[in-house]
Design an enzyme around this catalytic site. Structure first.
Site, mmCIF file in Angstrom:
data_model
loop_
_atom_site.group_PDB
_atom_site.id
_atom_site.type_symbol
_atom_site.label_atom_id
_atom_site.label_comp_id
_atom_site.label_asym_id
_atom_site.label_seq_id
_atom_site.Cartn_x
_atom_site.Cartn_y
_atom_site.Cartn_z
ATOM 1 N N VAL A 1 0.874 -1.174 0.000
ATOM 2 C CA VAL A 1 0.000 0.000 0.000
ATOM 3 C C VAL A 1 0.910 1.222 0.000
ATOM 4 O O VAL A 1 2.062 1.150 0.428
ATOM 5 C CB VAL A 1 -0.975 0.026 1.198
ATOM 6 N N SER A 2 0.395 2.344 -0.479
ATOM 7 C CA SER A 2 1.259 3.510 -0.684
ATOM 8 C C SER A 2 1.619 4.249 0.597
ATOM 9 O O SER A 2 2.674 4.875 0.678
ATOM 10 C CB SER A 2 0.594 4.489 -1.662
ATOM 11 N N THR A 3 0.728 4.212 1.595
ATOM 12 C CA THR A 3 0.991 4.942 2.845
ATOM 13 C C THR A 3 0.629 4.078 4.039
ATOM 14 O O THR A 3 -0.105 3.087 3.918
ATOM 15 C CB THR A 3 0.149 6.235 2.922
ATOM 16 N N GLN B 1 -3.163 3.627 4.665
ATOM 17 C CA GLN B 1 -3.993 2.805 3.776
ATOM 18 C C GLN B 1 -4.155 1.395 4.338
ATOM 19 O O GLN B 1 -3.270 0.866 5.009
ATOM 20 C CB GLN B 1 -3.376 2.737 2.380
#
Length: 200
Positions: A9-11, A14
């Site tokens: 996941v990007s962050t 998330q």
């Protein structure tokens, strides 16, 4: 043959539950499930690197979708080549059944999966560029509406005006003035410049 799963996941905010559920359905053992919470712009990711070191010939790697592997067109293709050709690992992209290297290992099957991989890798990078463009447009629109970003400006100390005039009158050095206002030199100077421009 060992089964592995990779989640990204990007962050940190998330949620990766959807990917975890998909890996659970494929019976990926918890100790061979690797999760990164960072951008897919490159492959400099700790868990991904750790997983690649563990992978051996004929192991099987599951990922939910190609953009979970990454969002850089060239690097996705390069990593796919390293995993499948150099390390001899099979990869299954759950959201795209055509990207299952266990099937169609003949010339036609390889040709088709290469085409699909290139298209999806292009889409993944294009989406990343679109997201960045939308973010930039959103920030610009917010700034135009007067929304301020970053930490709120701290109020000036009560003695700032008096110290500023003493500094401008050469009664104090810059460092003495900053110390008198309990500010770093750069902050004091920046506030003074804003005051002079009438933006403070």
């Amino acid at each position: 043959m060992k089964i592995y799963g990779y989640i990204r996941v990007s962050t940190r905010e998330q949620n990766e539950d959807r990917q975890r559920i998909a890996m659970g359905e494929k019976a990926v053992p918890r100790e061979r499930l690797y999760i990164d919470k960072q951008s897919g712009k490159d492959f400099d990711r700790p868990e991904y690197s750790k997983m690649v070191r563990k992978l051996r010939k004929d192991d099987l790697l599951y990922i939910k979708s190609i953009d979970r592997l990454g969002r850089n067109y060239t690097e996705i293709l390069e990593q796919w080549r390293i995993l499948t050709r150099e390390k001899g690992v099979d990869i299954v992209v759950l959201d795209m059944p055509l990207l299952d290297t266990r099937r169609g290992k003949d010339l036609l099957g390889t040709f088709l999966s290469d085409i699909v991989l290139q298209v999806l890798s292009f889409v993944a990078e294009n989406e990343r560029d679109t997201i960045r463009q939308r973010q930039a447009e959103g920030i610009a629109a917010a700034k135009a509406r007067g929304v301020r970003f970053g930490r709120p400006s701290q109020p000036l100390p009560e003695n700032f005006d008096q110290v500023y005039h003493a500094w401008r009158g050469k009664e104090l050095t810059l460092s003495e003035a900053a110390r008198a206002c309990q500010m770093p030199v750069g902050t004091f100077y920046g506030k003074a410049r804003k005051l002079e421009k009438g933006t403070q």
